[in-house]
Structures are given as C-alpha cells and as structure tokens.
Motif scaffolding. Structure first.
Motif, PDB file in Angstrom:
ATOM      1  N   GLY A  86     -13.095   6.435   6.765  1.00  0.00           N
ATOM      2  CA  GLY A  86     -12.326   5.234   7.004  1.00  0.00           C
ATOM      3  C   GLY A  86     -10.896   5.376   6.528  1.00  0.00           C
ATOM      4  O   GLY A  86     -10.542   6.304   5.795  1.00  0.00           O
ATOM      5  N   THR A  88      -7.678   2.831   4.959  1.00  0.00           N
ATOM      6  CA  THR A  88      -7.251   1.507   4.519  1.00  0.00           C
ATOM      7  C   THR A  88      -5.755   1.515   4.255  1.00  0.00           C
ATOM      8  O   THR A  88      -5.200   2.502   3.758  1.00  0.00           O
ATOM      9  N   LYS A 115     -13.262   3.830  10.889  1.00  0.00           N
ATOM     10  CA  LYS A 115     -13.068   2.432  10.542  1.00  0.00           C
ATOM     11  C   LYS A 115     -11.718   2.258   9.865  1.00  0.00           C
ATOM     12  O   LYS A 115     -11.393   2.972   8.909  1.00  0.00           O
ATOM     13  N   THR A 117      -8.968  -0.537   8.079  1.00  0.00           N
ATOM     14  CA  THR A 117      -8.815  -1.861   7.489  1.00  0.00           C
ATOM     15  C   THR A 117      -7.380  -2.062   7.029  1.00  0.00           C
ATOM     16  O   THR A 117      -6.813  -1.191   6.358  1.00  0.00           O
ATOM     17  N   PHE A 119      -5.127  -4.577   4.724  1.00  0.00           N
ATOM     18  CA  PHE A 119      -5.214  -5.607   3.688  1.00  0.00           C
ATOM     19  C   PHE A 119      -3.811  -6.150   3.463  1.00  0.00           C
ATOM     20  O   PHE A 119      -2.909  -5.420   3.043  1.00  0.00           O
ATOM     21  N   GLU A 196      -9.718  -4.024  11.189  1.00  0.00           N
ATOM     22  CA  GLU A 196     -10.051  -5.248  10.458  1.00  0.00           C
ATOM     23  C   GLU A 196      -8.836  -5.739   9.671  1.00  0.00           C
ATOM     24  O   GLU A 196      -8.201  -4.971   8.958  1.00  0.00           O
ATOM     25  N   THR A 225     -13.147  -6.869  -2.417  1.00  0.00           N
ATOM     26  CA  THR A 225     -13.301  -6.575  -0.995  1.00  0.00           C
ATOM     27  C   THR A 225     -12.511  -5.337  -0.614  1.00  0.00           C
ATOM     28  O   THR A 225     -13.011  -4.441   0.079  1.00  0.00           O
ATOM     29  N   TYR A 226     -11.263  -5.278  -1.084  1.00  0.00           N
ATOM     30  CA  TYR A 226     -10.440  -4.109  -0.780  1.00  0.00           C
ATOM     31  C   TYR A 226     -11.026  -2.836  -1.394  1.00  0.00           C
ATOM     32  O   TYR A 226     -11.097  -1.791  -0.741  1.00  0.00           O
ATOM     33  N   LYS A 229     -13.790  -1.376   0.565  1.00  0.00           N
ATOM     34  CA  LYS A 229     -13.295  -0.679   1.746  1.00  0.00           C
ATOM     35  C   LYS A 229     -12.667   0.663   1.374  1.00  0.00           C
ATOM     36  O   LYS A 229     -12.840   1.662   2.077  1.00  0.00           O
ATOM     37  N   GLU A 232     -14.997   3.525   0.891  1.00  0.00           N
ATOM     38  CA  GLU A 232     -15.546   4.064   2.134  1.00  0.00           C
ATOM     39  C   GLU A 232     -14.510   4.857   2.931  1.00  0.00           C
ATOM     40  O   GLU A 232     -14.789   5.272   4.056  1.00  0.00           O
ATOM     41  N   SER A 233     -13.338   5.047   2.343  1.00  0.00           N
ATOM     42  CA  SER A 233     -12.228   5.668   3.072  1.00  0.00           C
ATOM     43  C   SER A 233     -11.774   6.967   2.411  1.00  0.00           C
ATOM     44  O   SER A 233     -11.935   7.160   1.212  1.00  0.00           O
ATOM     45  N   ASN A 236      -5.978   6.058   1.768  1.00  0.00           N
ATOM     46  CA  ASN A 236      -5.597   4.722   1.325  1.00  0.00           C
ATOM     47  C   ASN A 236      -4.091   4.708   1.103  1.00  0.00           C
ATOM     48  O   ASN A 236      -3.576   5.473   0.279  1.00  0.00           O
TER      49      ASN A 236
END
Length: 239
Positions: A86, A88, A115, A117, A119, A196, A225-226, A229, A232-233, A236
C-alpha cells in the motif's frame, strides 16, 4: 494480437485502463506528448508484470506498446498478499502546487494496483472541501477559520510566486494549455481509481470544519486510523 493507439497526454492511469479493457495476450499502444512517459511506462510494466514490447520516439510523440500478461498479474497478487504494497500520503499543506504533486503521486501509485490512502490534516482539509457547501452552524472560531482559509480547491494559492492570486491563475492556465489535468480532475480520477480519502477528525474539530463541508466520498478518522494504514504500506509520504 490486436493493437490500438491512443492520443493523449502522458498518463499511467490511461495505460492501466487500456490494459484492463483488452484480453490476455493482446497489446495496447499508448501515444503521449510527455517525454517522461517512456520511463514511467517501463517502470509500471516492471511493477505490474505486463510485458513491455516496444518504445519509440518521433516528432515529439512518445509511443509505448504493452502486452497484457495474466500469469504475471497472478504472481504480483500473491506477493502483495504477504508483502505490504500500500501507499499512504499525508497532505498537510493547502498550497496548490503541493496538492497537485500529491495527486500526481497518488494516481501513479493507484495505477500499479496497490491500495492508496490520502490522509488530509490541518490546512490539507481545504483541498477536499465542497465548492458548494450546506449551511452549518459554527462558533466564532469556526467562522474565523472559514473567513481566513480557502473555501475550496479552486481558491488554493501557490507556495511561491502566488503574486496575489495571479500566479495561481497563471499556473492553471498553463496546465490547461499544456494538456495537464486540473487539480479537480486529478482528485476525481483518484476517487474513481479507488484511492481512499480520510479527513483528520482532530483537525476538523480545531478548525471548525463539519463533515458536510467535505466531499461526500471523504471518511473521517484519527491518528490510529492513519497508523493502521501506514502499517499496511511500504511507502508513507508527508507533504
């Protein structure tokens, strides 16, 4: 093996969509005006497992031919199941140029199939505000923030050479002239490709921003929450 040509600005997302529309073993040719597209498309093929057939350049036109390869797709998916793939991004800034860079990276990451994300925290929340907002009740501090900050993405300033808004208008004009998607278009593409959007709850509380003022696709979360994520990445970034 069939081939098709597409005339468009350089975009890995367009290449991904074209590959998705053809059968295994078929080929797609994408013709772009972006010199960086050749290197980007080669890197994309390496990441996704599709076969790079040929790359050519002629009179400012940069062509890449890719063959769809199902076996590699399966291998990539099996690796992704055990290794974090992922991406982020934390968008802290509401500078137009930094927001543009964020969505370019996010859309590029989404094109690889992982994935992604985004933020949005503090000033970054201005990037995902609705242009037309419902009326909400705010205290004096919320009204002050609303008065001092950009009301939506169309009002974002440049981090340098803004020149009272002239630089912002010039940047958007040049992007349109060069065939580069607008910030709003990039944002829409990100949502369409499954990126997301998460808004920071604490920042919203401090700045008096209500969920109704943000794009409908945005969810709300906090630090935990961040961090979930981020765990899973394998990439970042803080912008």
């Amino acid at each position: 093996m069939d081939a098709c040509g597409l005339q468009c600005p350089g975009s890995i997302l367009k290449l991904k969509k074209s590959i998705d529309e053809i059968a295994p073993g078929e080929r797609v040719e994408l013709i772009s005006s972006d010199p960086g597209f050749l290197r980007d498309s080669a890197a994309w093929c390496k990441q996704t497992g599709h076969k790079l057939i040929a790359q050519t350049e002629a009179s400012g036109r940069f062509s890449t031919v890719v063959e769809k390869n199902v076996k590699k797709d399966v291998d990539v998916q099996s690796v992704c199941s055990t290794t974090p793939k992922g991406k982020t991004f934390i968008l802290f800034s509401d500078d137009l140029d930094k927001a543009l860079a964020t969505f370019v990276l996010a859309n590029g990451a989404a094109a690889t199939g992982g994935k992604v994300t985004l933020f949005f925290t503090f000033w970054g929340l201005n990037v995902i505000k609705k242009e037309i907002k419902p009326k909400v009740k705010k205290d004096i501090f919320g009204r002050m923030f609303g008065f001092m900050l950009p009301s939506d993405s169309l009002k974002l300033k440049l981090s340098k050479m803004n020149m009272g808004g002239l630089g912002r208008r010039m940047m958007r004009f040049l992007m349109s002239k060069k065939g580069v998607d607008s910030l709003e278009s990039m944002r829409r593409q990100a949502l369409e490709n499954g990126v997301e959007f998460i808004a920071c709850q604490m920042s919203m509380d401090v700045m008096g921003i209500h969920p109704e003022e943000l794009l409908d696709e945005v969810s709300v979360g906090g630090v935990a929450t961040y961090m979930a994520k981020a765990d899973e990445s394998n990439v970042n970034l803080f912008i």
